[in-house]
Write an enzyme that holds these catalytic residues in place. Sequence first.
Site: not given
Ligand code: FAD
Ligand code: NAI
Length: 464
Positions: A181, A37-38, A183, A270, A202, A443, A40, A113
């Site tokens: 961005g 569970l949990g 990531i 991206i 970028e 402070h 992404t 599902g």
């Molecule tokens: P998800 O977490 O994607 O969960 C969806 C789940 O549904 C998955 O486990 C998938 O396996 C399951 N699923 C899909 N289709 C089906 C199906 N048909 N049947 C059964 N199960 C299914 N956000 C932050 O706020 N802070 C952060 O620091 C942050 N860091 C991130 C770092 C990275 C590298 C990445 C990739 C993302 C990060 N995010 C962060 C974004 C965050 O992970 C997502 O916004 C969040 O997980 C979204 O939650 P969700 O429940 O919508 O979807």
């Molecule tokens: P992002 O949307 O944050 O950044 C993507 C970047 O790629 C943008 O700057 C965009 O202009 C650029 N880009 C798009 N197409 C391109 C191309 N063809 N060539 C070069 N640059 C290009 O997306 P990212 O970093 O992939 O993250 C995805 C999501 O995950 C974000 O929406 C973010 O909210 C979430 N996330 C959140 C974190 C947090 O809250 N700390 C950490 C990691 C992810």
Amino acid sequence: MAYDVVIIGGGPGGYNAAIRAGQLGLKVACVESRKTLGGTCLNVGCIPSKALLHASEMYEKARLHFGDLGIKAKVDLDLGQMHKQKDSTVETLTKGIAFLFKKNKVEHISGHGKIIKPGVVEVTDHDGKTQTLEAKSIIIATGSEPTPLPGLEFDEKRIVSSTGALDFPKVPKHLVVVGAGVIGLELGSVWRRLGAEVTVVEFLDRILPGMDSEVAKQFKRILEKQGIAFRLGAKVTGATTTKSAVTLSVEPAKGGETEEIKCDAVLVAIGRRPFTANLGLEDVGVKTDDRGFVLTDHYKTNVEGIYALGDVTHGPMLAHKAEDEGVACIERIAGKPGHMNYDLIPSVVYTDPEVAAVGKTEDELKEAGITYKVGKFPFMANSRAKANHETDGFVKILADAETDRVLGAHIVGTGAGEMIAEVVAVMEFGGASEDIARTCHAHPTKSEAVRQAAMGVEGWTMQM
Ligand code: FAD
Ligand code: NAI
């Protein structure tokens, strides 16, 4: 009816909805196709990335900055152990959700599902066996997946998404990150600290689109000082991969001469796209937009009894957004006034320094023609930041010029992600910059910089 609610997806949106449903006495099942569970967030997102960010930050501090503090240490990298501690954190937390499910009487059903018709979900488990679940309400919380870049197919070894970049078995010599961005900058920072040369390519002429442009500019300078190289206004048009290297073709975004960049790994970051594969949306007629996001109105899709939330719907792709939507959606299903404030979703980039923001950026206020006042305070003038040698960055508070109501806050600084919570709370209560300015702050703390910036709105900053 067997269930009040069946939730598809066990990420932050789905599992919080499930737990809240259990708390409210609804009969609930959560279907998750991953073994754990949990979603992404816990498995391949927020948590493992933060574990690596923390460990790599400690490594860099020990290597480069302990000496300044009078600490002599010989530091070596044990990448295997760094991954192990990350994996064990992930395991503990995913198991924690399973425990919370049991505690709140949520049935965890493992498998994929698919909505067969309103009120019916078919689940196919990992052995291919199917079962049918009936429910008054179905919630789609299936999240998102990395957007691929044409010509750069993910092999998760040399051309990786964030998932591969959380697991490199050795530090790449040269890592190219496509996309400046969240990531790209977080994981780019991890591997730079661990010894990689990092180049970020970028498309736009700035980093972190959507963040306040002054903040993005300063932050870019800080990252450059740390050793990350940026190629802004550039696009990757192709890649040739051999066993040991990747050669990328890069050209100016506006067109022009192609050049080659050689590296040993490429992180494509991206953006992410909604994940709805084999979910049955077309069959039941759930409407999506042209990018695949499920269209909703207060979590309701166009089909009666089917709801959607989290990354698969519009809005910032953030775990806390998904979480809050999960709770609000269930409360509405249970006949309660489920609510969330979309204007006040904080965002944090967990680099060092961190970048944290809430509310409007200066760019947005200007564009909307809203008159505002600005208060700013640099960490260079904050005593705790000085004592800790963490002086990079500043706090900026934006307040309405007439009413003084806080409209936005932007912080670059170590610990910014914790500091922003104060401003979110003040804004949630409709507070003014003077409310922050006249609140006693301990402070010496870095949060005093938030207070000093708030004082700056009316021009009475005292420590500068
Ligand atoms: P998800 O977490 O994607 O969960 C969806 C789940 O549904 C998955 O486990 C998938 O396996 C399951 N699923 C899909 N289709 C089906 C199906 N048909 N049947 C059964 N199960 C299914 N956000 C932050 O706020 N802070 C952060 O620091 C942050 N860091 C991130 C770092 C990275 C590298 C990445 C990739 C993302 C990060 N995010 C962060 C974004 C965050 O992970 C997502 O916004 C969040 O997980 C979204 O939650 P969700 O429940 O919508 O979807
Ligand atoms: P992002 O949307 O944050 O950044 C993507 C970047 O790629 C943008 O700057 C965009 O202009 C650029 N880009 C798009 N197409 C391109 C191309 N063809 N060539 C070069 N640059 C290009 O997306 P990212 O970093 O992939 O993250 C995805 C999501 O995950 C974000 O929406 C973010 O909210 C979430 N996330 C959140 C974190 C947090 O809250 N700390 C950490 C990691 C992810």
